[in-house]
Write a protein that holds these residues in place. Structure first.
Motif, PDB file in Angstrom:
ATOM      1  N   PHE A 119     -12.613 -49.016  15.866  1.00 35.39           N
ATOM      2  CA  PHE A 119     -14.021 -49.121  16.220  1.00 35.39           C
ATOM      3  C   PHE A 119     -14.312 -50.474  16.865  1.00 35.39           C
ATOM      4  CE2 PHE A 119     -18.374 -50.371  15.120  1.00 35.39           C
ATOM      5  CZ  PHE A 119     -19.081 -49.349  15.720  1.00 35.39           C
ATOM      6  N   ILE A 120     -13.830 -51.560  16.247  1.00 33.50           N
ATOM      7  CA  ILE A 120     -14.083 -52.905  16.777  1.00 33.50           C
ATOM      8  C   ILE A 120     -13.395 -53.099  18.119  1.00 33.50           C
ATOM      9  CG2 ILE A 120     -13.611 -55.364  16.378  1.00 33.50           C
ATOM     10  CD1 ILE A 120     -14.106 -54.770  13.368  1.00 33.50           C
ATOM     11  N   GLY A 122     -12.560 -50.793  20.287  1.00 33.06           N
ATOM     12  CA  GLY A 122     -13.258 -49.964  21.272  1.00 33.06           C
ATOM     13  C   GLY A 122     -14.516 -50.640  21.778  1.00 33.06           C
ATOM     14  N   ARG A 123     -15.286 -51.231  20.871  1.00 26.11           N
ATOM     15  CA  ARG A 123     -16.499 -51.945  21.281  1.00 26.11           C
ATOM     16  C   ARG A 123     -16.153 -53.153  22.143  1.00 26.11           C
ATOM     17  NH1 ARG A 123     -20.649 -48.461  20.576  1.00 26.11           N
ATOM     18  NH2 ARG A 123     -20.268 -47.395  18.640  1.00 26.11           N
ATOM     19  N   ALA A 124     -15.084 -53.868  21.776  1.00 25.15           N
ATOM     20  CA  ALA A 124     -14.669 -55.028  22.569  1.00 25.15           C
ATOM     21  C   ALA A 124     -14.213 -54.589  23.959  1.00 25.15           C
ATOM     22  CB  ALA A 124     -13.564 -55.791  21.851  1.00 25.15           C
ATOM     23  N   ILE A 126     -15.227 -51.922  25.628  1.00 17.06           N
ATOM     24  CA  ILE A 126     -16.430 -51.551  26.385  1.00 17.06           C
ATOM     25  C   ILE A 126     -17.144 -52.793  26.897  1.00 17.06           C
ATOM     26  CG2 ILE A 126     -18.748 -50.553  26.154  1.00 17.06           C
ATOM     27  CD1 ILE A 126     -17.483 -48.485  24.239  1.00 17.06           C
ATOM     28  N   PHE A 127     -17.264 -53.801  26.054  1.00 12.43           N
ATOM     29  CA  PHE A 127     -17.920 -55.042  26.461  1.00 12.43           C
ATOM     30  C   PHE A 127     -17.148 -55.718  27.595  1.00 12.43           C
ATOM     31  CE2 PHE A 127     -18.382 -59.657  26.077  1.00 12.43           C
ATOM     32  CZ  PHE A 127     -19.738 -59.771  26.321  1.00 12.43           C
TER      33      PHE A 127
END
Length: 149
Positions: A119-120, A122-124, A126-127
């Protein structure tokens, strides 16, 4: 019935802490032995907010550890009776330094940590992707490409 010797005149001057029976606290090392995992893994579960609920930083209630273990068994569609049996066995291993690790709890907690890590990451990703898209349409991108070459 026993009357309370404290009167209303005294007020709230002295605080009294009551110990509830059966609610013993364990530190991180003891709680990890109780669950059958390493203290480092328990710390990572605490950091990822996916492990047992801590009463305080590094301090856990036995009943919270039992609830977490039962949740792991229920998510794997296993019998909660097995979780209870392992909890009783683990209570004897709390003071034992060479207590064996529980293979199921190790596997289930690794799964929880991987879920949080994915999850972390994936968010990184995307950012970072959005940052590249935004920077690619600015004059700054031309400066950066000349510096990199």
């Amino acid at each position: 019935m026993v009357e309370n010797p404290q009167t209303a005149d005294i007020g709230d001057a002295g605080k009294t802490v009551y110990a509830f029976p059966g609610r013993s606290l364990l530190d991180r090392r003891e709680a990890a032995r109780y669950l059958g995992i390493t203290p480092f893994r328990l710390r990572m579960l605490e950091v990822g907010h996916c492990g047992p609920v801590a009463l305080d930083r590094g301090r856990y209630r036995v009943d919270a550890l039992d609830v977490y273990r039962t949740e792991l068994f229920l998510r794997a569609e296993l019998s909660p009776d097995e979780a209870t049996r392992r909890a009783e066995r683990a209570l004897r291993n709390v003071s034992d330094e060479d207590a064996p690790l529980d293979p199921f709890v190790n596997m289930a907690t690794l799964h929880d940590l991987l879920d949080v890590g994915i999850f972390i990451c994936g968010r990184a990703a995307i950012f970072c992707g959005l940052l590249v898209i935004v920077l690619s349409h600015t004059p700054l991108s031309r400066v950066l490409t000349h510096v990199i070459k």
